[in-house]
Design an enzyme around this catalytic site. Structure first.
Site, mmCIF file in Angstrom:
data_model
loop_
_atom_site.group_PDB
_atom_site.id
_atom_site.type_symbol
_atom_site.label_atom_id
_atom_site.label_comp_id
_atom_site.label_asym_id
_atom_site.label_seq_id
_atom_site.Cartn_x
_atom_site.Cartn_y
_atom_site.Cartn_z
ATOM 1 N N ASP A 81 33.114 43.495 29.578
ATOM 2 C CA ASP A 81 33.379 44.676 30.304
ATOM 3 C C ASP A 81 34.303 45.767 29.878
ATOM 4 O O ASP A 81 35.479 45.219 29.655
ATOM 5 C CB ASP A 81 32.747 44.537 31.897
ATOM 6 C CG ASP A 81 34.046 43.833 32.491
ATOM 7 O OD1 ASP A 81 34.713 42.700 31.963
ATOM 8 O OD2 ASP A 81 34.513 44.245 33.558
ATOM 9 N N GLU A 128 34.920 41.404 34.827
ATOM 10 C CA GLU A 128 36.384 41.260 35.020
ATOM 11 C C GLU A 128 37.117 42.317 35.663
ATOM 12 O O GLU A 128 38.382 42.010 36.476
ATOM 13 C CB GLU A 128 37.389 40.908 33.490
ATOM 14 C CG GLU A 128 38.691 40.491 33.702
ATOM 15 C CD GLU A 128 39.617 41.636 33.658
ATOM 16 O OE1 GLU A 128 40.845 41.385 33.850
ATOM 17 O OE2 GLU A 128 39.134 42.599 33.422
#
Length: 357
Positions: A81, A128
């Site tokens: 991400d 994350e």
């Protein structure tokens, strides 16, 4: 990237990958695919296809992680991400521009290539940048590997050994609604006073550099009369960055010790981590960087990464590594030199070969 690993053209953005090798194509494709935290599925499929092309066992698990298990002497892992924000994707003078090129698609792609080259385990994790759902899931869903290399930008010649921890919470107070002429504190005043005492305490303790001190931040403040008009409510969302010489409990004890009115409700914390420069992982990196004509730099970061989470449960040696300038994390001009990316793959491959001998 060696010839046998040249990937089939994916061509996410027409013409972008012309003249690139397979490793660079993977990176450019992944940067071209939007993968904001919580919406990583398209990038995960591209990553999965890369491992399938090279005959590796791979699947996407129930939380969205890309799992490619193999030799668990080393687990290479980085996050899929990115933060929001559009940075036009282009390549100019050997430099790739785009959101995630540094944080952390560059490290992610470099690790995928090194995992295929050396036959070690790989996981691309999700979220994350928000909740670290992918990393927490790994702790519950797989055995501890022999070593972990976490992917974040450190520069191709840098090795990150330490991160501060992260603690967030919400202060809540309620008081009776009374005339403003009354001398007693209402809930809003209690909230302001509480946070001032907490911030002052840690400011007084701030004698060392940023990494070794507690950073305090209020991130949201709300207060006012309740809908029924009978009370005043106040909430303060707060965050703390915690250095390795302190524990999460130390910070909670201070914050709760300054309470006169109200209470604090804590979110799940992420503890700090500081690993030794003398582990086999750190030594392997130093040797590999010198072999590539670099001068190894040992780094400590003031933020937090998934390495904190892995270190909270796993006792194996670990470090964080990846191409890119971390000053460009989340920046509107995020970009990565392809030569640095190639150098990082060389270093990672050398490290994995050393650790699997």
């Amino acid at each position: 990237m060696s010839a046998e690993l040249d990937d089939e053209a994916f061509d996410v953005q027409t013409g972008l990958t012309d003249g690139l090798d397979g490793a660079q194509t993977l990176l450019a494709d992944l940067v071209s695919i939007p993968s904001v935290s919580g919406d990583e599925s398209a990038a995960a499929e591209r990553l999965k296809a890369f491992f399938e092309t090279h005959d590796r066992e791979v699947w996407i698990d129930e939380v969205g992680n890309v799992r490619a298990p193999a030799d668990d002497s080393v687990l290479l892992t980085s996050h899929i991400d990115t933060v929001p924000g559009e940075v036009p994707v282009k390549i100019e003078d050997g430099v790739l521009w785009g959101r995630g090129s540094v944080d952390a698609t560059g490290p992610l792609a470099a690790m995928a290539v090194a995992a295929v080259e050396t036959g070690v385990s790989f996981v691309g994790v999700v979220e994350e940048e928000t909740s670290s759902t992918g990393a927490w899931h790994l702790l519950e869903d797989r055995e501890e590997p022999d070593a972990v290399i976490n992917g974040e930008p450190s520069g191709w010649d840098g090795i990150t050994l330490g991160y501060r921890g992260f603690l967030s919470g919400t202060y809540v107070a309620t008081s009776e609604l009374g005339h403003s002429s009354r001398p007693e504190n209402n809930a809003i005043q209690s909230a302001v006073d509480w946070w001032s005492r907490v911030a002052d305490f840690f400011e007084a303790e701030d004698e060392d550099g940023v990494f070794d001190t507690v950073t305090t931040k209020p991130v949201n403040f709300e207060g006012g009369p309740t809908e029924d008009g009978l009370a005043v409510e106040a909430t303060v969302d707060v965050q703390f960055r915690v250095p390795p010489h302190l524990t999460i409990e130390d910070i909670q004890e201070v914050a709760e010790g300054e309470l006169i009115e109200g209470s604090v409700h804590w979110e799940k914390p992420i503890p700090p981590v500081m690993t030794s420069p003398r582990t086999e992982v750190a030594r392997a990196f130093r040797v590999a960087i010198r072999k590539a004509d670099g001068d190894p730099r040992l780094l400590r970061k003031t933020g937090t990464s998934d390495m904190n989470i892995f270190a909270s449960e796993w006792n194996c040696p670990m470090a964080t590594y990846g191409p890119g300038d971390s000053d460009l994390d989340h920046a509107p001009n995020e970009h990565l030199d392809l030569a640095e990316y190639d150098a990082a793959i060389e270093v990672l491959t050398n490290v994995c070969e050393t650790l699997t001998e």
